[in-house]
Enzyme design. Structure first.
Site, PDB file in Angstrom:
ATOM      1  N   TYR A 144      31.130  31.409  40.910  1.00 26.55           N
ATOM      2  CA  TYR A 144      31.313  32.325  42.052  1.00 26.55           C
ATOM      3  C   TYR A 144      31.257  33.774  41.534  1.00 26.55           C
ATOM      4  CZ  TYR A 144      34.273  35.251  45.071  1.00 26.55           C
ATOM      5  OH  TYR A 144      34.779  36.292  45.817  1.00 26.55           O
ATOM      6  N   LYS A 148      28.774  36.955  42.114  1.00 27.59           N
ATOM      7  CA  LYS A 148      29.268  38.212  42.704  1.00 27.59           C
ATOM      8  C   LYS A 148      28.782  39.394  41.852  1.00 27.59           C
ATOM      9  CE  LYS A 148      31.749  38.685  45.914  1.00 27.59           C
ATOM     10  NZ  LYS A 148      31.397  38.819  47.364  1.00 27.59           N
TER      11      LYS A 148
HETATM   12  N1  LIG Z   1      39.746  36.422  49.583  1.00 25.63           N
HETATM   13  C1  LIG Z   1      39.861  37.144  48.479  1.00 25.63           C
HETATM   14  O1  LIG Z   1      40.909  37.178  47.826  1.00 25.63           O
HETATM   15  C2  LIG Z   1      38.701  37.960  48.012  1.00 25.63           C
HETATM   16  C3  LIG Z   1      37.490  37.930  48.665  1.00 25.63           C
HETATM   17  N2  LIG Z   1      36.464  38.733  48.227  1.00 25.63           N
HETATM   18  C4  LIG Z   1      35.184  38.738  48.947  1.00 25.63           C
HETATM   19  O2  LIG Z   1      35.447  39.108  50.300  1.00 25.63           O
HETATM   20  C5  LIG Z   1      34.475  38.536  51.155  1.00 25.63           C
HETATM   21  C6  LIG Z   1      35.150  37.858  52.321  1.00 25.63           C
HETATM   22  O3  LIG Z   1      35.973  36.819  51.835  1.00 25.63           O
HETATM   23  P1  LIG Z   1      36.941  35.996  52.788  1.00 25.63           P
HETATM   24  O4  LIG Z   1      37.049  36.655  54.098  1.00 25.63           O
HETATM   25  O5  LIG Z   1      38.150  35.712  51.976  1.00 25.63           O
HETATM   26  O6  LIG Z   1      36.120  34.630  52.916  1.00 25.63           O
HETATM   27  P2  LIG Z   1      35.862  33.684  54.182  1.00 25.63           P
HETATM   28  O7  LIG Z   1      35.381  32.398  53.635  1.00 25.63           O
HETATM   29  O8  LIG Z   1      37.033  33.684  55.093  1.00 25.63           O
HETATM   30  O9  LIG Z   1      34.662  34.424  54.929  1.00 25.63           O
HETATM   31  C7  LIG Z   1      33.332  34.346  54.508  1.00 25.63           C
HETATM   32  C8  LIG Z   1      32.445  34.192  55.724  1.00 25.63           C
HETATM   33  O10 LIG Z   1      31.087  34.148  55.287  1.00 25.63           O
HETATM   34  C9  LIG Z   1      30.397  33.205  56.102  1.00 25.63           C
HETATM   35  N3  LIG Z   1      29.222  32.719  55.408  1.00 25.63           N
HETATM   36  C10 LIG Z   1      29.179  31.960  54.286  1.00 25.63           C
HETATM   37  N4  LIG Z   1      27.913  31.659  53.981  1.00 25.63           N
HETATM   38  C11 LIG Z   1      27.126  32.261  54.913  1.00 25.63           C
HETATM   39  C12 LIG Z   1      25.721  32.294  55.140  1.00 25.63           C
HETATM   40  N5  LIG Z   1      24.872  31.640  54.353  1.00 25.63           N
HETATM   41  N6  LIG Z   1      25.249  32.995  56.190  1.00 25.63           N
HETATM   42  C13 LIG Z   1      26.115  33.629  57.036  1.00 25.63           C
HETATM   43  N7  LIG Z   1      27.454  33.616  56.871  1.00 25.63           N
HETATM   44  C14 LIG Z   1      27.959  32.937  55.829  1.00 25.63           C
HETATM   45  C15 LIG Z   1      31.419  32.102  56.335  1.00 25.63           C
HETATM   46  O11 LIG Z   1      31.086  31.303  57.461  1.00 25.63           O
HETATM   47  C16 LIG Z   1      32.702  32.902  56.520  1.00 25.63           C
HETATM   48  O12 LIG Z   1      32.942  33.177  57.883  1.00 25.63           O
HETATM   49  C17 LIG Z   1      33.621  37.611  50.277  1.00 25.63           C
HETATM   50  O13 LIG Z   1      32.444  38.291  49.932  1.00 25.63           O
HETATM   51  C18 LIG Z   1      34.466  37.403  49.036  1.00 25.63           C
HETATM   52  O14 LIG Z   1      33.663  37.182  47.920  1.00 25.63           O
HETATM   53  C19 LIG Z   1      36.611  39.567  47.170  1.00 25.63           C
HETATM   54  C20 LIG Z   1      37.796  39.646  46.505  1.00 25.63           C
HETATM   55  C21 LIG Z   1      38.927  38.834  46.841  1.00 25.63           C
HETATM   56  C1  LIG Z   2      48.258  26.815  42.452  1.00 26.75           C
HETATM   57  C2  LIG Z   2      48.734  28.176  41.994  1.00 26.75           C
HETATM   58  C3  LIG Z   2      48.755  28.292  40.502  1.00 26.75           C
HETATM   59  C4  LIG Z   2      47.947  29.332  42.544  1.00 26.75           C
HETATM   60  C5  LIG Z   2      47.895  29.415  44.060  1.00 26.75           C
HETATM   61  C6  LIG Z   2      47.361  30.741  44.533  1.00 26.75           C
HETATM   62  C7  LIG Z   2      45.860  30.893  44.366  1.00 26.75           C
HETATM   63  C8  LIG Z   2      45.173  29.997  45.375  1.00 26.75           C
HETATM   64  C9  LIG Z   2      45.450  32.366  44.507  1.00 26.75           C
HETATM   65  C10 LIG Z   2      46.137  33.259  43.481  1.00 26.75           C
HETATM   66  C11 LIG Z   2      45.151  34.373  43.103  1.00 26.75           C
HETATM   67  C12 LIG Z   2      44.063  34.236  44.127  1.00 26.75           C
HETATM   68  C13 LIG Z   2      42.723  34.883  43.926  1.00 26.75           C
HETATM   69  C14 LIG Z   2      41.596  34.355  44.536  1.00 26.75           C
HETATM   70  C15 LIG Z   2      41.675  33.068  45.321  1.00 26.75           C
HETATM   71  C16 LIG Z   2      43.088  32.551  45.571  1.00 26.75           C
HETATM   72  C17 LIG Z   2      43.947  32.711  44.340  1.00 26.75           C
HETATM   73  C18 LIG Z   2      43.360  31.973  43.154  1.00 26.75           C
HETATM   74  C19 LIG Z   2      40.214  34.925  44.294  1.00 26.75           C
HETATM   75  C20 LIG Z   2      39.544  34.045  43.249  1.00 26.75           C
HETATM   76  C21 LIG Z   2      39.371  34.932  45.574  1.00 26.75           C
HETATM   77  C22 LIG Z   2      37.993  35.500  45.352  1.00 26.75           C
HETATM   78  C23 LIG Z   2      37.902  36.678  44.467  1.00 26.75           C
HETATM   79  O1  LIG Z   2      36.932  37.399  44.517  1.00 26.75           O
HETATM   80  C24 LIG Z   2      38.947  36.931  43.468  1.00 26.75           C
HETATM   81  C25 LIG Z   2      40.316  36.407  43.853  1.00 26.75           C
HETATM   82  C26 LIG Z   2      41.328  36.602  42.749  1.00 26.75           C
HETATM   83  C27 LIG Z   2      42.698  36.148  43.151  1.00 26.75           C
END
Ligand SMILES: NC(=O)C1=CN([C@@H]2O[C@H](COP(=O)(O)OP(=O)(O)OC[C@H]3O[C@@H](n4cnc5c(N)ncnc54)[C@H](O)[C@@H]3O)[C@@H](O)[C@H]2O)C=CC1
Ligand SMILES: CC(C)CCC[C@@H](C)[C@H]1CC[C@H]2C3=C(CC[C@]12C)[C@@]1(C)CCC(=O)C[C@@H]1CC3
Length: 345
Positions: A144, A148
Site C-alpha cells: 500500500y 502511495k
Molecule cells: N485512514 C488513514 O489513517 C489514512 C488515510 N490516508 C489516505 O486517505 C485517503 C482516504 O482514506 P480513507 O477515507 O481512510 O479510506 P476509505 O476506504 O474510507 O475511502 C476510500 C474511498 O475510495 C473509494 N475507491 C477505492 N477504489 C476506487 C476506485 N477504483 N475508483 C473510485 N473510487 C475508489 C472507496 O470506495 C472509498 O469510498 C486514501 O487515499 C488513504 O490512502 C492517508 C493517511 C492515513
Molecule cells: C491491533 C493493534 C495493535 C492496532 C490497532 C489500531 C490500528 C488498526 C491502527 C493504528 C495506527 C493506524 C494507521 C493506519 C491504519 C490503522 C492503524 C494501523 C494507516 C496504515 C492507514 C493508512 C495510512 O496511510 C497510514 C496509517 C498509519 C496509522
C-alpha cells in the site's frame, strides 16, 4: 456551436467521496459554498446538492463526466491498506492516478489535491518530528505504502504552471473520527477477541493521530492557497493534530472510553515483530488453500511499537494551518460517535 463553460473556482470533485475522509470533506465543502461532484466506485450516502457519479477511477470516460466544468479535484480514493492486494494497489493507486491526471488535463481542471500519507517516508524505524524533506522510504512497510509513494510522485511531477495545472499533496497520519471504518473498529474487534492485553515495547513511543476534521481543514486550505505564485505548487504537506501522543495512551483512551480494559502487560517489540512476520509468511504460503488474516501484521506492529510523528511547520507557514480540534476533544467526540461499539452493546 457548443460553448465550453468556464469552470467555477467553487465547483469541485471529490474522488473517493463516499469514503471516510472523502465524505467529511464533501460535507465541509458544502458548508463552505462549494458545488460538489462525488466520484466513487460505490455510493454510500445521499446529500442534497451533491451529485454522485459512480465509477472506477481507472475509467477515463467515466471520470470525464464527473470532472465537467470542475476547477478543483480532490483525489482521496484508495483501496484499504488491509486489503493487501498488490495488483489492486498497482491498478488503482498508480495506473488509476495517471488516468486521473490525464482526465484533469482533458477536462481543463486547474488544481489537483492528492491525499497522500505521512507513511511515504516510514520504513518501520523511529521518525521524530519528521519534515517533508525526509527521503521517500527505500523499503516501504507494505505494498500500500509503496504505491502511495509512486502516486505522490506522479501527482507532484504533474504540476505545471505553464499549463495552468497546479498540484499539491497532503500527507495526513493516523486519521480517526466518526465513521472511520478502520482504526476504532479494528481496535474494538481485537479487544472483543481478548487480544488487546499487551503493550508492544515499553509503551513510550509517540505517534500522530489526526482528527478527520483537521485533515479536511488542511485539504481545503491547500486548495484555496494553491496558486501559480504560491510555494505550494508541486509540494507535499504534513497535516497532523500537532500533538504527538503515546501510541498506547491513545489506544487506551479509546478503549476505556468505550468500556473496554486498557492493555497492561508489556511484550518486547522484537519478539512480537518476529511472530507477526512468521504469521504473515504463513498466511502468504497458505493463501492458495485458506485465507488467514492475522490481526497483528508486521505493519501494525511497526506502527504500534515505534515513534512516528511529523512536523507540520511547513503547512503552518505556507497555508496558515492550525488544527481546529484538539486531541482531547477529538477523542471524546470519536468515542461518543460509536455507541454500537461500546462494551455490551
Ligand atoms: N485512514 C488513514 O489513517 C489514512 C488515510 N490516508 C489516505 O486517505 C485517503 C482516504 O482514506 P480513507 O477515507 O481512510 O479510506 P476509505 O476506504 O474510507 O475511502 C476510500 C474511498 O475510495 C473509494 N475507491 C477505492 N477504489 C476506487 C476506485 N477504483 N475508483 C473510485 N473510487 C475508489 C472507496 O470506495 C472509498 O469510498 C486514501 O487515499 C488513504 O490512502 C492517508 C493517511 C492515513
Ligand atoms: C491491533 C493493534 C495493535 C492496532 C490497532 C489500531 C490500528 C488498526 C491502527 C493504528 C495506527 C493506524 C494507521 C493506519 C491504519 C490503522 C492503524 C494501523 C494507516 C496504515 C492507514 C493508512 C495510512 O496511510 C497510514 C496509517 C498509519 C496509522
Amino acid at each position: 456551436m457548443a460553448t465550453r463553460l468556464r469552470p467555477s473556482s467553487k465547483r469541485c470533485a471529490v474522488i473517493g467521496g463516499s469514503g471516510f475522509l472523502g465524505r467529511h470533506l464533501v460535507e465541509r465543502l458544502m458548508d463552505r459554498g462549494y458545488t460538489v461532484n462525488v466520484f466513487d466506485i460505490r455510493q454510500a450516502y445521499e446529500l442534497p446538492g451533491v451529485t454522485f457519479h459512480q465509477g472506477d477511477l481507472c475509467d477515463r470516460q467515466a471520470l470525464l463526466l464527473a470532472l465537467k466544468e470542475v476547477s478543483v479535484v480532490f483525489h482521496c480514493a484508495s483501496p484499504a491498506p488491509a486489503s493487501d492486494d498488490r495488483a489492486l494497489f498497482q491498478r488503482v493507486n498508480i495506473d488509476g492516478t495517471r488516468t486521473v491526471i490525464q482526465a484533469c488535463h482533458e477536462a481543463g481542471v486547474q488544481k489537483l489535491i492528492l491525499t497522500s500519507s505521512a507513511s511515504v517516508v516510514f520504513e518501520g524505524t523511529d521518525i521524530k518530528n519528521g519534515r517533508e524533506d525526509l527521503p521517500y522510504a527505500k523499503k516501504p512497510i507494505d505494498y500500500y505504502t509503496e504505491t502511495k509513494i509512486q502516486q505522490e510522485k506522479l501527482v507532484l511531477e504533474a504540476c505545471s504552471k505553464d499549463q495552468g495545472f497546479l498540484t499539491v499533496a497532503i500527507r495526513p497520519h493516523g486519521i480517526f473520527g466518526p465513521r472511520d471504518p478502520q482504526l476504532v473498529p479494528i481496535l474494538v474487534d481485537t479487544a472483543r477477541r481478548g487480544k488487546m492485553k499487551f503493550i508492544i515495547g515499553d509503551g513510550s513511543n509517540l505517534v500522530d493521530f489526526t482528527f478527520v476534521e483537521n485533515v479536511v481543514h488542511g485539504h481545503i486550505l491547500a486548495a484555496e492557497h494553491l496558486k501559480a505564485d504560491s510555494p505550494l505548487c508541486g509540494q507535499a504537506y504534513h497535516i497532523t493534530n500537532d500533538e504527538p501522543v503515546r501510541f498506547w495512551d491513545f489506544m487506551s483512551q479509546i478503549l476505556e472510553g468505550l468500556g473496554y480494559s486498557a492493555p497492561r502487560y508489556h511484550l518486547p517489540y522484537t519478539l512480537v515483530y518476529g511472530i507477526a512476520l512468521l504469521l504473515w509468511l504463513m498466511a502468504v504460503l497458505l493463501r492458495p488453500l485458506i485465507q488467514i488474516k492475522p490481526t497483528f501484521t508486521p505493519m501494525r506492529v511497526a506502527l504500534a511499537g515505534t515513534h512516528h510523528y511529523y512536523s507540520c511547520a511547513r503547512a503552518k507557514k505556507d497555508m496558515g494551518y492550525q488544527p481546529l480540534v484538539p486531541l482531547r476533544e477529538a477523542i471524546v467526540r470519536t468515542v461518543e460517535s460509536y455507541p454500537h461499539l461500546r462494551k455490551g452493546a
